[in-house]
Design a protein around this motif. Structure first.
Motif, PDB file in Angstrom:
ATOM      1  N   ALA A 136       0.834  -1.211   0.000  1.00 30.10           N
ATOM      2  CA  ALA A 136       0.000   0.000   0.000  1.00 30.10           C
ATOM      3  C   ALA A 136       0.864   1.255   0.000  1.00 30.10           C
ATOM      4  CB  ALA A 136      -0.935  -0.009   1.206  1.00 30.10           C
ATOM      5  N   ALA A 137       1.950   1.244   0.775  1.00 28.74           N
ATOM      6  CA  ALA A 137       2.844   2.410   0.838  1.00 28.74           C
ATOM      7  C   ALA A 137       3.523   2.651  -0.516  1.00 28.74           C
ATOM      8  CB  ALA A 137       3.888   2.223   1.939  1.00 28.74           C
ATOM      9  N   PHE A 138       3.981   1.573  -1.165  1.00 28.47           N
ATOM     10  CA  PHE A 138       4.600   1.733  -2.487  1.00 28.47           C
ATOM     11  C   PHE A 138       3.586   2.239  -3.512  1.00 28.47           C
ATOM     12  CE2 PHE A 138       8.277  -1.073  -1.272  1.00 28.47           C
ATOM     13  CZ  PHE A 138       9.268  -0.150  -1.577  1.00 28.47           C
ATOM     14  N   GLN A 139       2.356   1.755  -3.421  1.00 27.19           N
ATOM     15  CA  GLN A 139       1.323   2.219  -4.350  1.00 27.19           C
ATOM     16  C   GLN A 139       1.054   3.719  -4.151  1.00 27.19           C
ATOM     17  OE1 GLN A 139      -2.660   0.405  -4.101  1.00 27.19           O
ATOM     18  NE2 GLN A 139      -2.277  -0.248  -6.212  1.00 27.19           N
ATOM     19  N   LYS A 140       0.981   4.142  -2.885  1.00 19.07           N
ATOM     20  CA  LYS A 140       0.799   5.567  -2.596  1.00 19.07           C
ATOM     21  C   LYS A 140       1.966   6.387  -3.134  1.00 19.07           C
ATOM     22  CE  LYS A 140      -1.985   5.239   1.592  1.00 19.07           C
ATOM     23  NZ  LYS A 140      -1.992   5.431   3.058  1.00 19.07           N
ATOM     24  N   ARG A 141       3.176   5.844  -2.997  1.00 18.03           N
ATOM     25  CA  ARG A 141       4.359   6.561  -3.494  1.00 18.03           C
ATOM     26  C   ARG A 141       4.320   6.702  -5.018  1.00 18.03           C
ATOM     27  NH1 ARG A 141      10.456   5.107  -3.825  1.00 18.03           N
ATOM     28  NH2 ARG A 141      11.173   7.112  -4.550  1.00 18.03           N
ATOM     29  N   ILE A 142       3.902   5.664  -5.704  1.00 16.79           N
ATOM     30  CA  ILE A 142       3.788   5.727  -7.165  1.00 16.79           C
ATOM     31  C   ILE A 142       2.758   6.779  -7.563  1.00 16.79           C
ATOM     32  CG2 ILE A 142       3.028   4.478  -9.229  1.00 16.79           C
ATOM     33  CD1 ILE A 142       4.265   1.930  -7.886  1.00 16.79           C
ATOM     34  N   LEU A 143       1.599   6.755  -6.911  1.00 11.70           N
ATOM     35  CA  LEU A 143       0.559   7.747  -7.218  1.00 11.70           C
ATOM     36  C   LEU A 143       1.033   9.164  -6.922  1.00 11.70           C
ATOM     37  CD1 LEU A 143      -2.601   5.857  -5.935  1.00 11.70           C
ATOM     38  CD2 LEU A 143      -2.034   6.410  -8.308  1.00 11.70           C
ATOM     39  N   ALA A 144       1.736   9.348  -5.826  1.00 13.56           N
ATOM     40  CA  ALA A 144       2.269  10.681  -5.496  1.00 13.56           C
ATOM     41  C   ALA A 144       3.266  11.125  -6.556  1.00 13.56           C
ATOM     42  CB  ALA A 144       2.925  10.660  -4.120  1.00 13.56           C
ATOM     43  N   SER A 145       4.099  10.198  -7.002  1.00 13.23           N
ATOM     44  CA  SER A 145       5.092  10.523  -8.021  1.00 13.23           C
ATOM     45  C   SER A 145       4.432  10.936  -9.329  1.00 13.23           C
ATOM     46  CB  SER A 145       6.000   9.316  -8.252  1.00 13.23           C
ATOM     47  OG  SER A 145       7.000   9.611  -9.167  1.00 13.23           O
ATOM     48  N   LEU A 146       3.291  10.327  -9.638  1.00 18.03           N
ATOM     49  CA  LEU A 146       2.587  10.636 -10.882  1.00 18.03           C
ATOM     50  C   LEU A 146       1.719  11.888 -10.789  1.00 18.03           C
ATOM     51  CD1 LEU A 146       1.416   7.021 -11.806  1.00 18.03           C
ATOM     52  CD2 LEU A 146       3.237   8.337 -12.926  1.00 18.03           C
ATOM     53  N   SER A 147       1.206  12.184  -9.595  1.00 17.37           N
ATOM     54  CA  SER A 147       0.184  13.232  -9.507  1.00 17.37           C
ATOM     55  C   SER A 147       0.563  14.459  -8.685  1.00 17.37           C
ATOM     56  CB  SER A 147      -1.110  12.637  -8.929  1.00 17.37           C
ATOM     57  OG  SER A 147      -0.902  12.197  -7.604  1.00 17.37           O
ATOM     58  N   GLN A 148       1.620  14.384  -7.884  1.00 24.11           N
ATOM     59  CA  GLN A 148       1.969  15.525  -7.039  1.00 24.11           C
ATOM     60  C   GLN A 148       3.138  16.313  -7.618  1.00 24.11           C
ATOM     61  OE1 GLN A 148       2.779  13.817  -3.179  1.00 24.11           O
ATOM     62  NE2 GLN A 148       0.627  13.874  -2.585  1.00 24.11           N
ATOM     63  N   SER A 149       3.170  17.566  -7.248  1.00 26.36           N
ATOM     64  CA  SER A 149       4.307  18.397  -7.643  1.00 26.36           C
ATOM     65  C   SER A 149       5.533  17.978  -6.835  1.00 26.36           C
ATOM     66  CB  SER A 149       4.001  19.873  -7.365  1.00 26.36           C
ATOM     67  OG  SER A 149       3.962  20.112  -5.966  1.00 26.36           O
ATOM     68  N   ALA A 150       6.697  18.395  -7.282  1.00 28.25           N
ATOM     69  CA  ALA A 150       7.934  18.089  -6.562  1.00 28.25           C
ATOM     70  C   ALA A 150       7.892  18.662  -5.150  1.00 28.25           C
ATOM     71  CB  ALA A 150       9.133  18.634  -7.333  1.00 28.25           C
ATOM     72  N   THR A 151       7.308  19.832  -4.991  1.00 26.30           N
ATOM     73  CA  THR A 151       7.201  20.448  -3.664  1.00 26.30           C
ATOM     74  C   THR A 151       6.321  19.604  -2.754  1.00 26.30           C
ATOM     75  OG1 THR A 151       7.535  22.656  -4.599  1.00 26.30           O
ATOM     76  CG2 THR A 151       6.524  22.542  -2.408  1.00 26.30           C
ATOM     77  N   GLU A 152       5.196  19.132  -3.265  1.00 25.51           N
ATOM     78  CA  GLU A 152       4.308  18.283  -2.466  1.00 25.51           C
ATOM     79  C   GLU A 152       5.005  16.975  -2.082  1.00 25.51           C
ATOM     80  OE1 GLU A 152      -0.161  19.357  -4.098  1.00 25.51           O
ATOM     81  OE2 GLU A 152       1.194  18.233  -5.422  1.00 25.51           O
ATOM     82  N   ARG A 153       5.754  16.399  -3.019  1.00 26.44           N
ATOM     83  CA  ARG A 153       6.490  15.160  -2.722  1.00 26.44           C
ATOM     84  C   ARG A 153       7.547  15.414  -1.642  1.00 26.44           C
ATOM     85  NH1 ARG A 153       6.676  14.852  -8.318  1.00 26.44           N
ATOM     86  NH2 ARG A 153       8.953  14.868  -8.392  1.00 26.44           N
ATOM     87  N   TYR A 154       8.210  16.565  -1.714  1.00 30.62           N
ATOM     88  CA  TYR A 154       9.226  16.894  -0.713  1.00 30.62           C
ATOM     89  C   TYR A 154       8.592  17.072   0.673  1.00 30.62           C
ATOM     90  CZ  TYR A 154      12.731  19.312   2.008  1.00 30.62           C
ATOM     91  OH  TYR A 154      13.595  19.673   3.014  1.00 30.62           O
ATOM     92  N   ILE A 155       7.477  17.748   0.746  1.00 27.72           N
ATOM     93  CA  ILE A 155       6.786  17.945   2.034  1.00 27.72           C
ATOM     94  C   ILE A 155       6.373  16.587   2.616  1.00 27.72           C
ATOM     95  CG2 ILE A 155       4.688  18.866   3.117  1.00 27.72           C
ATOM     96  CD1 ILE A 155       4.980  21.284   1.138  1.00 27.72           C
ATOM     97  N   ASN A 156       5.855  15.703   1.778  1.00 26.31           N
ATOM     98  CA  ASN A 156       5.508  14.346   2.239  1.00 26.31           C
ATOM     99  C   ASN A 156       6.743  13.595   2.738  1.00 26.31           C
ATOM    100  OD1 ASN A 156       2.783  14.619   1.693  1.00 26.31           O
ATOM    101  ND2 ASN A 156       2.914  13.652  -0.311  1.00 26.31           N
ATOM    102  N   PHE A 157       7.847  13.756   2.011  1.00 26.07           N
ATOM    103  CA  PHE A 157       9.101  13.116   2.411  1.00 26.07           C
ATOM    104  C   PHE A 157       9.532  13.599   3.794  1.00 26.07           C
ATOM    105  CE2 PHE A 157      13.659  13.452   2.896  1.00 26.07           C
ATOM    106  CZ  PHE A 157      14.052  12.138   2.719  1.00 26.07           C
ATOM    107  N   VAL A 158       9.518  14.916   3.998  1.00 27.28           N
ATOM    108  CA  VAL A 158       9.923  15.489   5.287  1.00 27.28           C
ATOM    109  C   VAL A 158       9.041  14.951   6.414  1.00 27.28           C
ATOM    110  CG1 VAL A 158      10.040  17.645   6.619  1.00 27.28           C
ATOM    111  CG2 VAL A 158      10.962  17.561   4.296  1.00 27.28           C
ATOM    112  N   ASN A 159       7.751  14.877   6.174  1.00 26.49           N
ATOM    113  CA  ASN A 159       6.830  14.374   7.197  1.00 26.49           C
ATOM    114  C   ASN A 159       7.045  12.888   7.488  1.00 26.49           C
ATOM    115  OD1 ASN A 159       5.626  16.882   7.539  1.00 26.49           O
ATOM    116  ND2 ASN A 159       4.080  16.491   5.968  1.00 26.49           N
TER     117      ASN A 159
END
Length: 194
Positions: A136-159
């Motif tokens: 489930a976590a990998f699937q969420k990561r794939i979806l984030a990679s496809l649909s989120q901006s780099a800034t959104e991905r970075y904020i998720n990473f930090v959290n």
């Protein structure tokens, strides 16, 4: 709590075991220590084990034919690490695993893990639940990679990785996010100005 019970309780939280089951677990998990910079596994290696991280930080990454690195996963305390594609399919590793912080790991071979499943069925249930959550976590990561901006991905990473991000180099983070180190610097600057 003796060392044997400690290993079983550390790895399999919330499960209770008989003394005989604890002895089996202790015999199958092998404690290993690695220094920062060590390579645990290289692409092309035969993968016959997975590792429970008691302490430390690791990363798995892939290098493409042009030499570009892509960080697939970070693993820290209480996580599991391996090249799971190779581990489950009996093929050679496509990932390299590097130790980013001195690490204490418990290794179990595929053969020993299968034996453990047969001897202690609740351990198989434990691993199934872990795999479901990881999938489930990998699937969420794939979806984030496809649909989120780099800034959104970075904020998720930090959290997600608050506890380990200080030990990571900028290029590790950038390769995990699928961006350049220059883009990472720009994102950090923009966020600090807000």
């Amino acid at each position: 709590m003796d060392t044997h019970t400690y290993i079983a309780k550390k790895i399999f939280k919330n499960l209770t075991f008989s003394n005989q089951e604890i002895k089996i677990i202790d015999a199958l998990f092998h404690k290993e220590t690695y220094k920062k910079g060590a390579i645990l596994l290289k692409a092309g290696d035969v993968v016959d084990a997975q590792y429970y991280i008691e302490d430390g930080c690791l990363r798995s990454f892939h290098i493409n034919s042009k030499g570009k690195e892509y960080t697939v996963q970070f693993g820290c305390n209480d996580w599991w690490m391996s090249d799971f594609t190779a581990f489950f399919s009996n093929s050679k590793a496509i990932l390299t695993i590097e130790v980013l912080q001195d690490a204490t790991l418990y290794r179990i071979s595929k053969e020993d893990k299968d034996f453990l499943y047969a001897k202690i069925p609740k351990v198989e249930t434990f691993f199934r639940i872990k795999l479901e959550r990881a999938f489930a976590a990998f699937q969420k990561r794939i979806l984030a990679s496809l649909s989120q901006s780099a800034t959104e991905r970075y904020i998720n990473f930090v959290n997600t990785f608050q506890s380990i991000q200080q030990c990571l180099k900028n290029y590790h983070i950038a390769s995990y996010l699928g961006i350049t180190t220059e883009s990472l610097s720009r994102i950090r600057k923009e966020l600090s100005n807000n």
